[in-house]
Scaffold this active site. Structure first.
Site, PDB file in Angstrom:
ATOM      1  CG  ASP A  49      -2.033  -0.098   1.057  1.00 53.34           C
ATOM      2  OD1 ASP A  49      -2.403  -0.522  -0.088  1.00 53.34           O
ATOM      3  OD2 ASP A  49      -3.053  -0.469   1.839  1.00 53.34           O
ATOM      4  CE1 TYR A 107       3.768  -6.647   4.096  1.00 54.56           C
ATOM      5  CE2 TYR A 107       3.612  -9.110   4.034  1.00 54.56           C
ATOM      6  CZ  TYR A 107       3.501  -7.698   3.728  1.00 54.56           C
ATOM      7  OH  TYR A 107       3.100  -7.407   1.883  1.00 54.56           O
TER       8      TYR A 107
END
Lengths: 267, 267
Positions: A49, A107
């Protein structure tokens, strides 16, 4: 295949768009300039994103250019903005598709706490004033691990066939800021009347590995674990939140700037 | 007295100038807005250069405003850009002058090495491709410690009465990037032909404390220690470089972005 690291601050995400700068757009410009081929198609690994960072995203492309695979690193880095770097390049089978392969993505969500935001961390770490119960976050994180339907941790409107994913690990790592400089007898011993909040600055990293992640999933997990750390959600309620498959039961979506795609491994 | 942290990337240094943005200029704007007093005079601790960061610089000012000292933190932070934060505020004796007091300043110079610059470090850490002999840097750093005339480590044109300063410590700290994520069987085992440089990324911090620093002194010390680390200057030659009092004998001035004023203590 290219391995790509980037500071996502200035970019409107990985995926190319008309208008705003994107990681894919910059990679295509550099590849087009290098190979002189038009119409190169990039297949990316993770479509991060806007504002999300990466140390190891991947992408593949077909080319007729006779450039040795390992030469792409330096040739592309010369043509890319400084906040995007190719870290590895190699040849792969023409049929290889990064999103159709079994992979492990890792992540990290970075948080720092303390009296005041640290301006040298604010670009890559979400600041929260509130002190955080780390053990409660760890207890909650244990429920995340495993194969679950993560509908409760998926942004509304995401179109995927299945919301079942497997999380291999979800660890809460603390790095109290190393401040091992001995403090001299400063004025604060006599004059400081600000001492209502002497909590040391703390760095918290949520590190999560899985076979795939839904849209905003890591940021919703981070937002939920932060609510657990503040005592607004009980650790054991995370089990019920997963079972509810209801996005409204989970915590808020944590801001993009704290998120980094750390590793993209194929298995 | 205010303690101030800032990301110096966008600023033309601490000291106010006509035109470009400076840390002092931003502080004065915020103070003027808060107190409604015109003509406030700030006395700063360290006049850091353009692009240099700080986690703990200091400044003092006189005011008639009846704002409690500890309230300045939040009141000023509301008025300052996000890359400048007040971290502490307290009342001091009206005669207190930060540069006329005995103090210990601690600077850090941050370096990272590896095959490719890390875009998540490049804002606060100088990148060098070359691998670095840490023991040689440590041996050289030992000559820096003590009371010396540091003329060889002072930018030309600096106007000070004495170039004698006392360095209390000069340590080389290594943080190999924690990459404890197990790497899966990636494509690199079969296809990667880029393996000519598999050095792990390494973070190196030069941490130096002293009673004062000449213009560009920490950056010239960092540039010299990097030359030692690369083998271009022998560790033991640093003793002779200090004795020479000749700027041309020392290494280059390392870039501003790697430098941070970590601590400003009064003794």
């Amino acid at each position: 295949m290219l391995h790509v690291a980037y500071d996502g601050t200035k970019y409107h995400g990985y995926q190319i768009q008309d208008g705003p700068d994107t990681i894919e757009g910059e990679l295509l410009k550099a590849l087009t300039s290098l190979t002189s081929e038009s119409g190169i198609e990039l297949i990316g690994g993770s479509r991060t994103d806007a504002g999300v960072h990466a140390l190891d995203n991947v992408c593949v492309f077909d080319t007729e250019a006779s450039i040795p695979p390992e030469k792409y690193i330096f040739a592309l880095n010369q043509r890319l903005p400084e906040d995007i770097r190719i870290t590895e390049s190699c040849e792969v089978d023409p049929a290889f598709h990064p999103r159709h392969c079994d992979s492990v993505k890792t992540y990290e969500y970075h948080i720092h706490t303390g009296k005041v935001p640290n301006p040298l961390k604010s670009r890559y770490s979400y600041y929260t004033y509130y002190s955080t119960n780390i053990q409660a976050m760890r207890d909650a994180a244990a429920y995340i691990v495993g194969e679950h339907d993560f509908s409760a941790f998926c942004a509304a409107g995401a179109q995927v066939d299945s919301k079942i994913r497997t999380i291999y690990s979800c660890d809460i790592i603390i790095n109290p800021t190393s401040d091992d400089i001995p403090k001299a007898n400063s004025e604060s011993s006599s004059d400081d009347i600000t001492g209502t909040d002497s909590r040391p600055e703390t760095d918290i990293i949520i590190r999560i590995s899985g076979n795939g992640f839904l849209y905003n999933m890591v940021r919703i997990i981070a937002g939920t674990l932060l609510e657990v750390g503040r005592g607004h959600i009980a650790s054991e309620d995370v089990k019920d939140i997963i079972a509810s498959m209801d996005r409204t039961k989970a915590g808020p979506t944590a801001p993009a700037l704290g998120l980094v795609l750390k590793k993209y491994d194929f298995v």
